[in-house]
Design an enzyme around this catalytic site. Sequence first.
Site, PDB file in Angstrom:
ATOM      1  N   SER A  24       6.077  -1.755  -1.750  1.00  0.00           N
ATOM      2  CA  SER A  24       6.155  -2.643  -2.928  1.00  0.00           C
ATOM      3  C   SER A  24       5.233  -2.163  -4.049  1.00  0.00           C
ATOM      4  O   SER A  24       4.216  -2.783  -4.338  1.00  0.00           O
ATOM      5  CB  SER A  24       5.884  -4.097  -2.552  1.00  0.00           C
ATOM      6  OG  SER A  24       4.891  -4.267  -1.597  1.00  0.00           O
TER       7      SER A  24
ATOM      8  N   GLY B 269       0.837  -1.197   0.000  1.00  0.00           N
ATOM      9  CA  GLY B 269       0.000   0.000   0.000  1.00  0.00           C
ATOM     10  C   GLY B 269       0.868   1.241   0.000  1.00  0.00           C
ATOM     11  O   GLY B 269       2.090   1.166   0.210  1.00  0.00           O
ATOM     12  N   LEU B 270       0.256   2.356  -0.222  1.00  0.00           N
ATOM     13  CA  LEU B 270       0.985   3.626  -0.249  1.00  0.00           C
ATOM     14  C   LEU B 270       1.667   3.913   1.087  1.00  0.00           C
ATOM     15  O   LEU B 270       1.224   3.421   2.140  1.00  0.00           O
ATOM     16  CB  LEU B 270       0.011   4.769  -0.552  1.00  0.00           C
ATOM     17  CG  LEU B 270      -0.504   4.871  -1.980  1.00  0.00           C
ATOM     18  CD1 LEU B 270      -1.688   5.834  -2.051  1.00  0.00           C
ATOM     19  CD2 LEU B 270       0.607   5.310  -2.929  1.00  0.00           C
ATOM     20  N   PRO B 271       2.716   4.739   1.076  1.00  0.00           N
ATOM     21  CA  PRO B 271       3.301   5.173   2.347  1.00  0.00           C
ATOM     22  C   PRO B 271       2.226   5.869   3.194  1.00  0.00           C
ATOM     23  O   PRO B 271       1.441   6.667   2.675  1.00  0.00           O
ATOM     24  CB  PRO B 271       4.383   6.175   1.917  1.00  0.00           C
ATOM     25  CG  PRO B 271       4.728   5.788   0.508  1.00  0.00           C
ATOM     26  CD  PRO B 271       3.439   5.282  -0.089  1.00  0.00           C
ATOM     27  N   GLY B 272       2.160   5.535   4.459  1.00  0.00           N
ATOM     28  CA  GLY B 272       1.175   6.150   5.347  1.00  0.00           C
ATOM     29  C   GLY B 272      -0.192   5.509   5.300  1.00  0.00           C
ATOM     30  O   GLY B 272      -1.144   6.012   5.909  1.00  0.00           O
ATOM     31  N   SER B 273      -0.323   4.370   4.614  1.00  0.00           N
ATOM     32  CA  SER B 273      -1.634   3.720   4.504  1.00  0.00           C
ATOM     33  C   SER B 273      -1.986   2.869   5.723  1.00  0.00           C
ATOM     34  O   SER B 273      -3.115   2.371   5.809  1.00  0.00           O
ATOM     35  CB  SER B 273      -1.699   2.869   3.228  1.00  0.00           C
ATOM     36  OG  SER B 273      -0.735   1.844   3.257  1.00  0.00           O
ATOM     37  N   GLY B 274      -1.061   2.694   6.645  1.00  0.00           N
ATOM     38  CA  GLY B 274      -1.360   1.945   7.865  1.00  0.00           C
ATOM     39  C   GLY B 274      -0.893   0.504   7.849  1.00  0.00           C
ATOM     40  O   GLY B 274      -1.292  -0.290   8.705  1.00  0.00           O
ATOM     41  N   LYS B 275      -0.040   0.151   6.914  1.00  0.00           N
ATOM     42  CA  LYS B 275       0.433  -1.229   6.772  1.00  0.00           C
ATOM     43  C   LYS B 275       1.077  -1.761   8.058  1.00  0.00           C
ATOM     44  O   LYS B 275       0.713  -2.829   8.540  1.00  0.00           O
ATOM     45  CB  LYS B 275       1.466  -1.326   5.632  1.00  0.00           C
ATOM     46  CG  LYS B 275       0.940  -0.978   4.268  1.00  0.00           C
ATOM     47  CD  LYS B 275       2.016  -0.998   3.200  1.00  0.00           C
ATOM     48  CE  LYS B 275       3.159  -0.043   3.433  1.00  0.00           C
ATOM     49  NZ  LYS B 275       2.809   1.381   3.405  1.00  0.00           N
ATOM     50  N   THR B 276       2.025  -1.032   8.577  1.00  0.00           N
ATOM     51  CA  THR B 276       2.767  -1.517   9.745  1.00  0.00           C
ATOM     52  C   THR B 276       1.891  -1.531  10.992  1.00  0.00           C
ATOM     53  O   THR B 276       1.995  -2.453  11.815  1.00  0.00           O
ATOM     54  CB  THR B 276       4.038  -0.676   9.955  1.00  0.00           C
ATOM     55  OG1 THR B 276       4.848  -0.795   8.775  1.00  0.00           O
ATOM     56  CG2 THR B 276       4.825  -1.151  11.166  1.00  0.00           C
TER      57      THR B 276
END
Length: 184
Positions: free
Chosen positions: A90, A16-23
Amino acid sequence: MRARCLERGLVAWITGLPGSGKTTVALRAKEALESKGYRVEVLDGDWFRAHIDPEAGYTREERVRHLRRVAWVARLLARHGIIVICSFVSPYREAREEVRKIVSEEAVFLEVYARCPLEVCIERDPKGLYRRALAGEIKNFTGVSDPYEEPERPDLVLDTANDPPEVNAAKLVEAIERALGSHA
């Protein structure tokens, strides 16, 4: 609680985009899975670049090479019955497909899309990177000066703009357990 021994591990690859909440989702899912007795590792883009692949750059070729390295580490962990949750932007479909091929030879692979509109990610901007990218200070920044190619057929889509992290983590845990059950 005794750790559950899995014969075959699993890699959940959150893109997902940077800042999308993945981590954030990855870490919450890790806690929930560990409370059920699973052995879990989270591989996060910032951590991996800082400690494993500090020379990784941000051109298309460098990103693909970097993600290939991550895939091999995730595969190695999963080979030993560990659930690996990877949190990486990615941005390119071709790289994610290569990751899937590497991992799938020895482990279950789930592509998870943390869907969040660019405007929301820019608004969140937890590290101030979008501000810098929009000002031209950062080159090859995904979503601004470099493309993000949305997954065409992800195994799971998380709405990280509208659903809270706990809800998305629960959906991820459910998908992981379902995938483990179907590959037992």
